[in-house]
Design a protein around this motif. Structure first.
Motif, PDB file in Angstrom:
ATOM      1  N   VAL A  52     -14.688  15.628  -3.597  1.00 12.46           N
ATOM      2  CA  VAL A  52     -13.304  15.212  -3.842  1.00 12.46           C
ATOM      3  C   VAL A  52     -13.126  13.736  -3.477  1.00 12.46           C
ATOM      4  CG1 VAL A  52     -10.904  15.541  -3.113  1.00 12.46           C
ATOM      5  CG2 VAL A  52     -12.329  17.521  -3.643  1.00 12.46           C
ATOM      6  N   SER A  53     -13.689  13.321  -2.349  1.00  4.60           N
ATOM      7  CA  SER A  53     -13.579  11.922  -1.922  1.00  4.60           C
ATOM      8  C   SER A  53     -14.181  10.979  -2.954  1.00  4.60           C
ATOM      9  CB  SER A  53     -14.278  11.713  -0.580  1.00  4.60           C
ATOM     10  OG  SER A  53     -13.616  12.420   0.433  1.00  4.60           O
ATOM     11  N   ALA A  54     -15.338  11.335  -3.495  1.00  4.91           N
ATOM     12  CA  ALA A  54     -16.011  10.482  -4.474  1.00  4.91           C
ATOM     13  C   ALA A  54     -15.213  10.382  -5.769  1.00  4.91           C
ATOM     14  CB  ALA A  54     -17.416  11.001  -4.756  1.00  4.91           C
ATOM     15  N   GLU A  55     -14.740  11.508  -6.281  1.00  6.22           N
ATOM     16  CA  GLU A  55     -14.015  11.508  -7.559  1.00  6.22           C
ATOM     17  C   GLU A  55     -12.666  10.802  -7.441  1.00  6.22           C
ATOM     18  OE1 GLU A  55     -15.025  12.265 -10.541  1.00  6.22           O
ATOM     19  OE2 GLU A  55     -16.948  13.110  -9.929  1.00  6.22           O
ATOM     20  N   VAL A  56     -11.916  11.115  -6.396  1.00  4.17           N
ATOM     21  CA  VAL A  56     -10.601  10.494  -6.222  1.00  4.17           C
ATOM     22  C   VAL A  56     -10.777   9.011  -5.875  1.00  4.17           C
ATOM     23  CG1 VAL A  56      -8.473  10.506  -4.861  1.00  4.17           C
ATOM     24  CG2 VAL A  56      -9.475  12.667  -5.623  1.00  4.17           C
ATOM     25  N   GLY A  57     -11.787   8.695  -5.086  1.00  6.68           N
ATOM     26  CA  GLY A  57     -12.051   7.309  -4.718  1.00  6.68           C
ATOM     27  C   GLY A  57     -12.434   6.427  -5.892  1.00  6.68           C
ATOM     28  N   ALA A  58     -12.871   7.038  -6.982  1.00  7.96           N
ATOM     29  CA  ALA A  58     -13.265   6.278  -8.179  1.00  7.96           C
ATOM     30  C   ALA A  58     -12.079   5.900  -9.062  1.00  7.96           C
ATOM     31  CB  ALA A  58     -14.278   7.087  -8.992  1.00  7.96           C
ATOM     32  N   ILE A  59     -10.895   6.423  -8.762  1.00  6.95           N
ATOM     33  CA  ILE A  59      -9.706   6.070  -9.540  1.00  6.95           C
ATOM     34  C   ILE A  59      -9.375   4.605  -9.259  1.00  6.95           C
ATOM     35  CG2 ILE A  59      -7.240   6.518  -9.875  1.00  6.95           C
ATOM     36  CD1 ILE A  59      -7.770   9.397  -8.904  1.00  6.95           C
ATOM     37  N   PRO A  60      -9.163   3.811 -10.310  1.00  4.77           N
ATOM     38  CA  PRO A  60      -8.823   2.392 -10.100  1.00  4.77           C
ATOM     39  C   PRO A  60      -7.597   2.225  -9.209  1.00  4.77           C
ATOM     40  CG  PRO A  60      -9.307   2.811 -12.400  1.00  4.77           C
ATOM     41  CD  PRO A  60      -9.247   4.159 -11.727  1.00  4.77           C
ATOM     42  N   GLY A  61      -7.705   1.328  -8.231  1.00  8.35           N
ATOM     43  CA  GLY A  61      -6.590   1.053  -7.323  1.00  8.35           C
ATOM     44  C   GLY A  61      -6.627   1.821  -6.025  1.00  8.35           C
ATOM     45  N   VAL A  62      -7.515   2.821  -5.921  1.00 14.72           N
ATOM     46  CA  VAL A  62      -7.603   3.610  -4.691  1.00 14.72           C
ATOM     47  C   VAL A  62      -8.387   2.826  -3.642  1.00 14.72           C
ATOM     48  CG1 VAL A  62      -8.569   5.698  -3.634  1.00 14.72           C
ATOM     49  CG2 VAL A  62      -7.374   5.846  -5.818  1.00 14.72           C
ATOM     50  N   ASN A  63      -7.801   2.706  -2.450  1.00 13.37           N
ATOM     51  CA  ASN A  63      -8.446   1.982  -1.359  1.00 13.37           C
ATOM     52  C   ASN A  63      -9.086   2.904  -0.341  1.00 13.37           C
ATOM     53  OD1 ASN A  63      -7.200  -0.058  -2.704  1.00 13.37           O
ATOM     54  ND2 ASN A  63      -6.237  -0.965  -0.927  1.00 13.37           N
ATOM     55  N   ASP A  64      -8.514   4.107  -0.149  1.00 13.44           N
ATOM     56  CA  ASP A  64      -9.025   5.020   0.879  1.00 13.44           C
ATOM     57  C   ASP A  64      -8.662   6.451   0.513  1.00 13.44           C
ATOM     58  OD1 ASP A  64     -10.269   5.504   3.478  1.00 13.44           O
ATOM     59  OD2 ASP A  64      -8.269   6.050   4.160  1.00 13.44           O
ATOM     60  N   VAL A  65      -9.569   7.374   0.860  1.00 15.58           N
ATOM     61  CA  VAL A  65      -9.336   8.801   0.652  1.00 15.58           C
ATOM     62  C   VAL A  65      -9.698   9.517   1.951  1.00 15.58           C
ATOM     63  CG1 VAL A  65      -9.950  10.864  -0.677  1.00 15.58           C
ATOM     64  CG2 VAL A  65      -9.956   8.625  -1.799  1.00 15.58           C
ATOM     65  N   GLN A  66      -8.760  10.299   2.476  1.00 20.61           N
ATOM     66  CA  GLN A  66      -9.002  11.097   3.672  1.00 20.61           C
ATOM     67  C   GLN A  66      -8.763  12.562   3.317  1.00 20.61           C
ATOM     68  OE1 GLN A  66     -10.029   9.898   6.724  1.00 20.61           O
ATOM     69  NE2 GLN A  66     -10.189   7.921   5.687  1.00 20.61           N
ATOM     70  N   VAL A  67      -9.758  13.400   3.599  1.00 14.79           N
ATOM     71  CA  VAL A  67      -9.651  14.817   3.270  1.00 14.79           C
ATOM     72  C   VAL A  67      -9.547  15.625   4.555  1.00 14.79           C
ATOM     73  CG1 VAL A  67     -10.762  16.782   2.154  1.00 14.79           C
ATOM     74  CG2 VAL A  67     -10.998  14.492   1.157  1.00 14.79           C
ATOM     75  N   ASP A  68      -8.507  16.455   4.646  1.00 15.08           N
ATOM     76  CA  ASP A  68      -8.330  17.397   5.758  1.00 15.08           C
ATOM     77  C   ASP A  68      -8.733  18.761   5.219  1.00 15.08           C
ATOM     78  OD1 ASP A  68      -7.441  19.250   7.632  1.00 15.08           O
ATOM     79  OD2 ASP A  68      -5.614  18.135   8.090  1.00 15.08           O
ATOM     80  N   MET A 107       0.837  -1.186   0.000  1.00 15.23           N
ATOM     81  CA  MET A 107       0.000   0.000   0.000  1.00 15.23           C
ATOM     82  C   MET A 107       0.885   1.254   0.000  1.00 15.23           C
ATOM     83  SD  MET A 107      -3.170  -0.661  -0.011  1.00 15.23           S
ATOM     84  CE  MET A 107      -4.161  -2.096   0.159  1.00 15.23           C
ATOM     85  N   VAL A 108       0.407   2.259  -0.681  1.00 19.15           N
ATOM     86  CA  VAL A 108       1.110   3.533  -0.789  1.00 19.15           C
ATOM     87  C   VAL A 108       0.134   4.637  -0.397  1.00 19.15           C
ATOM     88  CG1 VAL A 108       2.244   5.123  -2.378  1.00 19.15           C
ATOM     89  CG2 VAL A 108       2.491   2.665  -2.707  1.00 19.15           C
ATOM     90  N   THR A 109       0.584   5.565   0.466  1.00 20.83           N
ATOM     91  CA  THR A 109      -0.239   6.720   0.805  1.00 20.83           C
ATOM     92  C   THR A 109       0.476   7.972   0.317  1.00 20.83           C
ATOM     93  OG1 THR A 109      -1.173   5.628   2.737  1.00 20.83           O
ATOM     94  CG2 THR A 109      -1.356   8.023   2.662  1.00 20.83           C
ATOM     95  N   THR A 110      -0.234   8.770  -0.471  1.00 23.71           N
ATOM     96  CA  THR A 110       0.300  10.021  -1.001  1.00 23.71           C
ATOM     97  C   THR A 110      -0.624  11.149  -0.575  1.00 23.71           C
ATOM     98  OG1 THR A 110       1.104   8.795  -2.927  1.00 23.71           O
ATOM     99  CG2 THR A 110       1.098  11.194  -3.090  1.00 23.71           C
ATOM    100  N   THR A 111      -0.033  12.265  -0.159  1.00 26.91           N
ATOM    101  CA  THR A 111      -0.822  13.418   0.259  1.00 26.91           C
ATOM    102  C   THR A 111      -0.677  14.522  -0.781  1.00 26.91           C
ATOM    103  OG1 THR A 111      -0.532  12.835   2.576  1.00 26.91           O
ATOM    104  CG2 THR A 111      -1.212  15.091   2.104  1.00 26.91           C
ATOM    105  N   TYR A 112      -1.821  15.066  -1.180  1.00 29.10           N
ATOM    106  CA  TYR A 112      -1.875  16.125  -2.188  1.00 29.10           C
ATOM    107  C   TYR A 112      -2.450  17.395  -1.578  1.00 29.10           C
ATOM    108  CZ  TYR A 112      -1.522  12.086  -5.299  1.00 29.10           C
ATOM    109  OH  TYR A 112      -1.120  10.937  -5.925  1.00 29.10           O
ATOM    110  N   GLN A 113      -2.016  18.541  -2.062  1.00 30.41           N
ATOM    111  CA  GLN A 113      -2.580  19.835  -1.696  1.00 30.41           C
ATOM    112  C   GLN A 113      -3.671  20.162  -2.700  1.00 30.41           C
ATOM    113  OE1 GLN A 113      -1.172  20.776   1.495  1.00 30.41           O
ATOM    114  NE2 GLN A 113      -2.559  22.403   0.985  1.00 30.41           N
ATOM    115  N   VAL A 114      -4.853  20.519  -2.205  1.00 30.50           N
ATOM    116  CA  VAL A 114      -5.984  20.851  -3.074  1.00 30.50           C
ATOM    117  C   VAL A 114      -6.499  22.236  -2.682  1.00 30.50           C
ATOM    118  CG1 VAL A 114      -8.315  20.198  -3.776  1.00 30.50           C
ATOM    119  CG2 VAL A 114      -6.599  18.426  -3.408  1.00 30.50           C
ATOM    120  N   GLN A 115      -6.695  23.071  -3.671  1.00 26.82           N
ATOM    121  CA  GLN A 115      -7.162  24.434  -3.443  1.00 26.82           C
ATOM    122  C   GLN A 115      -8.645  24.559  -3.761  1.00 26.82           C
ATOM    123  OE1 GLN A 115      -5.039  27.341  -5.739  1.00 26.82           O
ATOM    124  NE2 GLN A 115      -5.936  29.052  -4.638  1.00 26.82           N
ATOM    125  N   GLY A 116      -9.366  25.306  -2.919  1.00 30.39           N
ATOM    126  CA  GLY A 116     -10.751  25.640  -3.208  1.00 30.39           C
ATOM    127  C   GLY A 116     -11.784  24.926  -2.365  1.00 30.39           C
TER     128      GLY A 116
END
Length: 69
Positions: A20-36, A1-10
């Motif tokens: 954002v959780s729904a769209e990013v979570g729909a990418i093949p291979g994504v297991n979890d999305v956490q938004v701060d 498993m790999v966890t990558t953190t991205y900066q998102v504006q807006g």
């Protein structure tokens, strides 16, 4: 498993987090999305490193801007 953190504006509210959780979570291979929301960060856990362009496109589709990993 790999966890990558991205900066998102807006992102400003709970709806932003859901979108954002729904769209990013729909990418093949994504297991979890956490938004701060307060920090404007999105942490994505996936089976393999993701193509940043795929993440950028998903964030864009949600209506926000990916500033980078």
């Amino acid at each position: 498993m790999v966890t990558t953190t991205y900066q998102v504006q807006g992102m400003t509210c709970g709806h932003c987090v859901s979108a954002v959780s729904a769209e990013v979570g729909a990418i093949p291979g994504v297991n979890d999305v956490q938004v701060d929301l307060a920090a404007g960060r999105v942490s994505v856990t996936s089976e393999q490193p993701l193509d940043e362009n795929a993440v950028r496109a998903a964030v864009d589709e949600a209506g926000y801007e990916l500033l980078g990993a």
